[in-house]
Design a protein around this motif. Structure first.
Motif, PDB file in Angstrom:
ATOM      1  N   ASP A  99      -8.934  13.303   7.704  1.00  0.00           N
ATOM      2  CA  ASP A  99      -7.822  13.198   8.422  1.00  0.00           C
ATOM      3  C   ASP A  99      -6.601  13.337   7.686  1.00  0.00           C
ATOM      4  O   ASP A  99      -6.453  12.762   6.592  1.00  0.00           O
ATOM      5  CB  ASP A  99      -7.640  11.337   8.783  1.00  0.00           C
ATOM      6  CG  ASP A  99      -6.572  11.126   9.876  1.00  0.00           C
ATOM      7  OD1 ASP A  99      -5.606  11.822   9.622  1.00  0.00           O
ATOM      8  OD2 ASP A  99      -6.844  10.292  10.535  1.00  0.00           O
ATOM      9  N   ALA A 100      -5.569  14.322   8.082  1.00  0.00           N
ATOM     10  CA  ALA A 100      -4.660  14.926   7.208  1.00  0.00           C
ATOM     11  C   ALA A 100      -3.502  14.155   7.262  1.00  0.00           C
ATOM     12  O   ALA A 100      -2.404  14.452   6.540  1.00  0.00           O
ATOM     13  CB  ALA A 100      -4.409  16.373   7.558  1.00  0.00           C
ATOM     14  N   HIS A 101      -3.573  12.976   7.963  1.00  0.00           N
ATOM     15  CA  HIS A 101      -2.055  12.171   8.132  1.00  0.00           C
ATOM     16  C   HIS A 101      -2.691  10.938   8.593  1.00  0.00           C
ATOM     17  O   HIS A 101      -2.613  10.653   9.906  1.00  0.00           O
ATOM     18  CB  HIS A 101      -1.299  12.783   9.002  1.00  0.00           C
ATOM     19  CG  HIS A 101       0.254  12.265   9.046  1.00  0.00           C
ATOM     20  ND1 HIS A 101       1.170  12.600   8.405  1.00  0.00           N
ATOM     21  CD2 HIS A 101       0.663  10.894   9.623  1.00  0.00           C
ATOM     22  CE1 HIS A 101       2.245  11.793   8.588  1.00  0.00           C
ATOM     23  NE2 HIS A 101       1.892  10.796   9.229  1.00  0.00           N
ATOM     24  N   VAL A 102      -2.791  10.012   7.864  1.00  0.00           N
ATOM     25  CA  VAL A 102      -3.302   8.553   8.284  1.00  0.00           C
ATOM     26  C   VAL A 102      -2.578   7.691   7.426  1.00  0.00           C
ATOM     27  O   VAL A 102      -2.377   7.879   6.154  1.00  0.00           O
ATOM     28  CB  VAL A 102      -4.815   8.425   8.259  1.00  0.00           C
ATOM     29  CG1 VAL A 102      -5.291   8.625   6.900  1.00  0.00           C
ATOM     30  CG2 VAL A 102      -5.448   7.285   9.028  1.00  0.00           C
ATOM     31  N   HIS A 103      -2.629   6.160   7.842  1.00  0.00           N
ATOM     32  CA  HIS A 103      -2.166   5.053   7.312  1.00  0.00           C
ATOM     33  C   HIS A 103      -3.267   4.025   7.158  1.00  0.00           C
ATOM     34  O   HIS A 103      -2.933   2.941   7.845  1.00  0.00           O
ATOM     35  CB  HIS A 103      -0.848   4.523   7.736  1.00  0.00           C
ATOM     36  CG  HIS A 103       0.174   5.548   7.607  1.00  0.00           C
ATOM     37  ND1 HIS A 103       1.090   6.075   6.878  1.00  0.00           N
ATOM     38  CD2 HIS A 103       0.599   6.532   9.024  1.00  0.00           C
ATOM     39  CE1 HIS A 103       1.697   7.042   7.369  1.00  0.00           C
ATOM     40  NE2 HIS A 103       1.578   7.187   8.382  1.00  0.00           N
ATOM     41  N   PRO A 104      -4.258   3.919   6.158  1.00  0.00           N
ATOM     42  CA  PRO A 104      -5.177   3.077   6.657  1.00  0.00           C
ATOM     43  C   PRO A 104      -5.062   1.524   6.117  1.00  0.00           C
ATOM     44  O   PRO A 104      -5.455   0.804   6.728  1.00  0.00           O
ATOM     45  CB  PRO A 104      -6.283   3.653   5.567  1.00  0.00           C
ATOM     46  CG  PRO A 104      -6.145   5.025   5.546  1.00  0.00           C
ATOM     47  CD  PRO A 104      -4.740   5.278   5.520  1.00  0.00           C
ATOM     48  N   VAL A 105      -4.127   1.490   4.997  1.00  0.00           N
ATOM     49  CA  VAL A 105      -3.874   0.105   4.434  1.00  0.00           C
ATOM     50  C   VAL A 105      -3.210  -0.737   5.477  1.00  0.00           C
ATOM     51  O   VAL A 105      -3.315  -1.879   5.989  1.00  0.00           O
ATOM     52  CB  VAL A 105      -3.379  -0.262   3.234  1.00  0.00           C
ATOM     53  CG1 VAL A 105      -2.937  -1.262   2.774  1.00  0.00           C
ATOM     54  CG2 VAL A 105      -4.503   0.768   2.215  1.00  0.00           C
ATOM     55  N   PRO A 106      -2.006  -0.045   6.015  1.00  0.00           N
ATOM     56  CA  PRO A 106      -1.371  -0.988   7.208  1.00  0.00           C
ATOM     57  C   PRO A 106      -2.140  -1.165   8.273  1.00  0.00           C
ATOM     58  O   PRO A 106      -2.178  -2.201   8.968  1.00  0.00           O
ATOM     59  CB  PRO A 106      -0.041  -0.014   7.372  1.00  0.00           C
ATOM     60  CG  PRO A 106       0.153   0.941   6.201  1.00  0.00           C
ATOM     61  CD  PRO A 106      -1.407   1.021   5.630  1.00  0.00           C
ATOM     62  N   ALA A 107      -2.992  -0.292   8.743  1.00  0.00           N
ATOM     63  CA  ALA A 107      -3.932  -0.171   9.735  1.00  0.00           C
ATOM     64  C   ALA A 107      -4.695  -1.462   9.558  1.00  0.00           C
ATOM     65  O   ALA A 107      -5.261  -2.009  10.329  1.00  0.00           O
ATOM     66  CB  ALA A 107      -4.397   1.081  10.123  1.00  0.00           C
ATOM     67  N   GLY A 108      -5.444  -1.555   8.389  1.00  0.00           N
ATOM     68  CA  GLY A 108      -6.328  -2.694   8.156  1.00  0.00           C
ATOM     69  C   GLY A 108      -5.796  -3.975   8.026  1.00  0.00           C
ATOM     70  O   GLY A 108      -6.150  -4.939   8.651  1.00  0.00           O
ATOM     71  N   LEU A 109      -4.443  -4.007   7.447  1.00  0.00           N
ATOM     72  CA  LEU A 109      -3.687  -5.204   7.539  1.00  0.00           C
ATOM     73  C   LEU A 109      -3.309  -5.397   8.915  1.00  0.00           C
ATOM     74  O   LEU A 109      -3.521  -6.883   9.409  1.00  0.00           O
ATOM     75  CB  LEU A 109      -2.264  -5.141   6.821  1.00  0.00           C
ATOM     76  CG  LEU A 109      -2.751  -5.037   5.134  1.00  0.00           C
ATOM     77  CD1 LEU A 109      -1.257  -4.721   4.667  1.00  0.00           C
ATOM     78  CD2 LEU A 109      -3.149  -6.434   4.603  1.00  0.00           C
ATOM     79  N   GLU A 110      -2.824  -4.735   9.845  1.00  0.00           N
ATOM     80  CA  GLU A 110      -2.603  -4.862  10.988  1.00  0.00           C
ATOM     81  C   GLU A 110      -3.654  -5.646  11.985  1.00  0.00           C
ATOM     82  O   GLU A 110      -3.423  -6.484  13.024  1.00  0.00           O
ATOM     83  CB  GLU A 110      -1.840  -3.932  11.909  1.00  0.00           C
ATOM     84  CG  GLU A 110      -0.337  -3.459  11.335  1.00  0.00           C
ATOM     85  CD  GLU A 110       0.197  -2.546  12.344  1.00  0.00           C
ATOM     86  OE1 GLU A 110      -0.356  -1.987  13.128  1.00  0.00           O
ATOM     87  OE2 GLU A 110       1.236  -2.048  11.819  1.00  0.00           O
ATOM     88  N   MET A 111      -4.846  -5.067  11.637  1.00  0.00           N
ATOM     89  CA  MET A 111      -6.188  -5.594  12.316  1.00  0.00           C
ATOM     90  C   MET A 111      -6.314  -7.049  12.245  1.00  0.00           C
ATOM     91  O   MET A 111      -7.120  -7.814  13.015  1.00  0.00           O
ATOM     92  CB  MET A 111      -7.190  -4.665  11.949  1.00  0.00           C
ATOM     93  CG  MET A 111      -7.272  -3.338  12.591  1.00  0.00           C
ATOM     94  SD  MET A 111      -8.311  -2.260  11.830  1.00  0.00           S
ATOM     95  CE  MET A 111      -9.855  -2.623  12.724  1.00  0.00           C
ATOM     96  N   THR A 112      -5.971  -7.683  11.043  1.00  0.00           N
ATOM     97  CA  THR A 112      -6.032  -8.853  10.891  1.00  0.00           C
ATOM     98  C   THR A 112      -4.983  -9.799  10.994  1.00  0.00           C
ATOM     99  O   THR A 112      -4.880 -10.952  10.770  1.00  0.00           O
ATOM    100  CB  THR A 112      -6.362  -9.038   9.359  1.00  0.00           C
ATOM    101  OG1 THR A 112      -5.327  -8.791   8.512  1.00  0.00           O
ATOM    102  CG2 THR A 112      -7.639  -8.349   8.892  1.00  0.00           C
ATOM    103  N   GLN A 113      -3.774  -8.897  11.758  1.00  0.00           N
ATOM    104  CA  GLN A 113      -2.506  -9.938  12.030  1.00  0.00           C
ATOM    105  C   GLN A 113      -2.424  -9.776  13.553  1.00  0.00           C
ATOM    106  O   GLN A 113      -3.426  -9.825  13.998  1.00  0.00           O
ATOM    107  CB  GLN A 113      -1.191  -9.218  11.095  1.00  0.00           C
ATOM    108  CG  GLN A 113      -1.529  -9.308   9.683  1.00  0.00           C
ATOM    109  CD  GLN A 113      -0.269  -8.522   8.761  1.00  0.00           C
ATOM    110  OE1 GLN A 113       0.410  -7.847   9.537  1.00  0.00           O
ATOM    111  NE2 GLN A 113      -0.243  -8.826   7.732  1.00  0.00           N
ATOM    112  N   CYS A 114      -1.200  -9.879  13.881  1.00  0.00           N
ATOM    113  CA  CYS A 114      -0.810 -10.026  15.338  1.00  0.00           C
ATOM    114  C   CYS A 114      -0.906  -8.580  15.878  1.00  0.00           C
ATOM    115  O   CYS A 114      -0.199  -7.831  15.953  1.00  0.00           O
ATOM    116  CB  CYS A 114       0.399 -10.650  15.618  1.00  0.00           C
ATOM    117  SG  CYS A 114       0.858 -10.768  17.393  1.00  0.00           S
TER     118      CYS A 114
END
Length: 543
Positions: A62-77
Motif C-alpha cells: 500500500d503506497a499511501h496508508v495511515h495504519p496507526v490512526p486507523a487502528g486507533l479509530e477502530m477502538t474509538q467511536c
C-alpha cells in the motif's frame, strides 16, 4: 539444498505473466521459479503449500496508508459503517453511553454524503452528547464534526476568523455550525487527549494484523509527524521495529509542516537518521499541496462551479506556496529524500510536476522516485509529464466510481469537462507512466482486491450502475502490478514486488485465480495466506 517452503499446483504471477506453477523458498528468499522440476528441491523438512489452482503473487504493498490512526479509530467511536445522519448520531450516542469515563468522544469516519451539503451540525451532536466535547474527523480526514462543548472549549465564536489553510462552516447567522474544514480542525484537534505510547503501539500492531490478512506485506505511511491533532506514529514504529514485532516492511513519509519553510529541512534530516531501524525507514517527505474537492479545497486551475453551474471565485487552496515549492523539492531531492505529494486538484498536480522538473534541472537524474498521490483531477496537458519526469502516479482506485460523494458533492461543482479528467488511470498508463497504488485507509477500505476491482471495472463492488469513465479502466494484470511492483518501486523495496529467483519471499496466496473468472467478481477474491520473508504472517481460517 532443500527448500524450506514449496508452492506447487497453481498459477504463479511472475513479471512475465502467469508463466510458472511452482516456487521454492529457502530462508527469506525465492530460490527457484518454474514447474514440476522445482519439486526436486523438496526435502524431509520442506513445507509444501498446494495451491490447488489458486493464484500465487507477490505481496501487496500500500503506497499511501495511515495504519496507526486507523487502528486507533477502530477502538474509538467508529462511524465508518453509518450510512445516514440518523445512523451516525445513533452510533455516537451509543458509544458515549458505553464509555462514560471518556473525557472526550473521539474517533471518526463519517461520510459526507450522509449529511445535507456534506456538513453536519453541532445540534445533531448536542442531542447525543450534551455534556462532553466531541471531535470526529470525517472519512477523508479533511473535515471534523464537533459539538457545542468542543467549540466552547476551543473558543470558537462567530468572531473567530478562518485560518489561512481552512474554514469554519457557519450557519445563516454567521455562527459556527459544527463542521471544521482543513486547518480549522486544529482549533479543536489540538485539545483532544493524546493516545498513550502503548495505545499507539497496540493500534499499529492491530492494524498490521488486519493489513496482513488482506495480503499486504509492505506499505508507505503517508503521515509521520504531528498534524491537526493526529498522533505521530513514529515512536510506535520505532518500538515495533526494535522489538521485532514489525513484520511488515514500512517506509515512513515525514510530515512537511506547511506552516514553515526550508528551515525545517535540517530537522527532517535528523528525523530520517533517528527513526530508521530494521524494517522501518523514514527517507520520504510528505508534502500536502491541497485539500479535497468535496469541500472546495482541492487546488484547481479554473474556479469551482456553484449549484447553478456558474463559476465562483474559489480555486481551492494551496497549502504550500507554489512559488517556493520548487526550491523545497530541489533541496530535498539533493539530500536524497523522496517527495510524496498529496496532489488532488489539477493545479496541485501541475505544481508538483513543476517542482519535480525544477529538481531534475538543478540536480540531474536521481533515484529519489517522487510520487503524486490521489490525482483526482489531472489536466490532459500534464498526463504525459509523469513518464517524462519519472514521477510515479500513486492511485487510490476505490474512489474512481460513481457513488454519492462523487455524484452529489463533486461532479456538479467541477462541471462536465473537468469531471471527465478524474482518476485517469488508463491515460496515465498509455502515456508510459508508472502506477503505484494505495488505499489512504482509514479514508477508505485497505483491501487491495476491492481497489483492483474498481481499477478494472470503474464501478464499486456489487454495483450494477453506470461505469465511471470507461476509457480509464485498466487490465487486471496492470492493476495487480500497481499494487505490487509499482508500490515496491516507490518504497525502494527493489527485492520485493515480483516473483523471481533472488527476490525476497513476500508472497500472497489467493483463494482463487481471479484471471479465470469474470472481472465483475474480482472483489469476491479473498486472501488465503500471506508470507513476509518466507514467514507466514496470516492464514485464513478454514471453515
Amino acid at each position: 539444498m532443500h527448500a524450506d517452503l514449496l508452492f506447487t499446483g497453481g498459477p504463479v504471477l511472475t513479471p512475465e505473466g502467469r508463466t510458472a506453477t511452482a516456487v521454492a523458498v529457502t530462508g527469506d528468499r525465492i530460490t527457484a521459479v518454474g514447474h514440476g522440476e522445482v519439486g526436486d528441491l523438496a526435502g524431509p523438512r520442506t513445507e509444501v503449500v498446494d495451491l490447488a489452482g489458486r493464484l500465487l503473487l507477490p505481496g501487496f504493498q500500500d503506497a499511501h496508508v495511515h495504519p496507526v490512526p486507523a487502528g486507533l479509530e477502530m477502538t474509538q467511536c467508529d462511524l465508518t459503517g453509518a450510512r445516514t445522519a440518523a445512523e451516525s448520531v445513533a452510533a455516537v450516542r451509543a458509544y458515549a453511553e458505553a464509555h462514560p469515563e471518556r473525557e472526550w468522544i473521539t474517533g471518526g469516519g463519517w461520510s459526507m454524503e450522509a449529511f445535507e451539503g456534506g456538513t453536519p451540525t453541532k445540534e445533531l451532536l448536542d442531542a447525543a452528547v450534551p455534556d462532553r466535547p466531541v471531535y470526529l474527523p470525517n472519512r477523508d480526514h479533511h473535515g471534523a464534526w464537533v459539538n457545542s462543548r468542543a467549540l466552547e472549549l476551543a473558543g470558537i465564536t462567530r468572531d473567530t476568523p478562518d485560518p489561512a489553510d481552512g474554514r469554519i462552516e457557519r450557519d445563516a447567522n454567521g455562527e459556527p455550525s459544527g463542521t471544521l474544514q482543513e486547518g480549522a480542525m486544529r482549533f479543536v484537534g489540538r485539545l483532544t487527549p493524546r493516545a498513550a505510547p502503548e495505545d499507539r503501539l497496540a493500534a499499529l500492531l492491530h492494524a498490521q494484523r488486519h493489513l496482513h490478512s488482506l495480503g499486504i506485506t509492505a506499505w508507505q505511511d503517508a503521515l509521520v509527524g504531528d498534524f491537526l491533532g493526529m498522533d505521530d506514529p513514529a515512536e510506535a514504529y520505532l518500538a515495533a521495529a526494535r522489538a521485532g514485532s514489525l513484520t511488515a516492511r514500512v517506509v515512513g513519509a515525514l510530515w512537511w509542516d506547511r506552516g514553515r519553510g526550508a528551515e525545517q529541512i535540517p530537522e527532517l534530516v535528523q528525523r530520517r537518521a533517528a527513526l530508521s531501524h530494521g524494517r522501518f525507514g523514514a527517507g520520504t517527505v510528505k508534502l500536502m499541496l491541497d485539500g479535497v474537492a468535496e469541500n472546495g479545497t482541492a487546488a484547481l486551475l479554473d474556479p469551482y462551479l456553484d449549484g447553478c453551474g456558474c463559476a465562483t471565485a474559489n480555486r481551492g487552496a494551496s497549502f504550500v506556496d507554489p512559488a517556493q515549492l520548487p526550491k523545497y523539492v530541489t533541496e530535498l531531492d539533493a539530500l536524497g529524500f523522496q517527495c510524496h505529494f498529496h496532489a488532488l486538484g489539477d493545479r496541485a498536480v501541475r505544481d508538483a510536476l513543476d517542482a519535480i522538473e525544477a529538481a531534475r534541472a538543478a540536480n540531474g537524474p536521481s533515484d529519489t522516485r517522487p510520487h503524486l498521490a490521489h490525482l483526482q483531477v489531472v489536466h490532459p496537458d500534464d498526463v504525459a509529464r509523469f513518464a517524462r519526469l519519472g514521477a510515479t502516479a500513486n492511485i487510490q482506485p476505490l474512489w474512481a466510481a460513481h457513488e454519492p460523494q462523487m455524484d452529489e458533492l463533486t461532479i456538479p461543482f467541477l462541471g462536465a469537462e473537468r469531471a471527465g479528467w478524474q482518476y485517469p488511470f488508463g491515460a496515465l498508463l498509455r502515456s508510459g507512466a508508472r502506477l503505484a497504488a494505495g488505499s489512504d485507509w482509514p479514508v477508505s477500505s485497505p483491501d487491495p482486491l476491492e481497489g483492483i476491482h474498481v481499477a478494472v471495472n470503474r464501478v464499486t463492488p456489487g454495483s450494477t450502475g453506470a461505469v465511471f469513465l470507461p476509457d480509464e479502466r485498466i487490465a487486471l494484470e496492470a492493476a495487480l502490478t500497481a499494487y505490487t511492483a509499482g508500490s515496491a518501486y516507490v518504497n525502494h523495496l527493489d527485492d520485493t514486488g515480483r516473483i523471481a529467483e533472488g527476490a525476497l519471499a513476500d508472497l500472497v496466496v489467493l483463494d482463487r485465480d481471479p484471471f479465470a473468472g469474470p472481472a465483475e467478481e474480482i472483489a469476491a477474491t479473498r486472501v488465503a495466506q500471506t508470507f513476509v520473508g518466507g514467514e507466514r504472517v496470516y492464514a485464513a481460517q478454514v471453515a
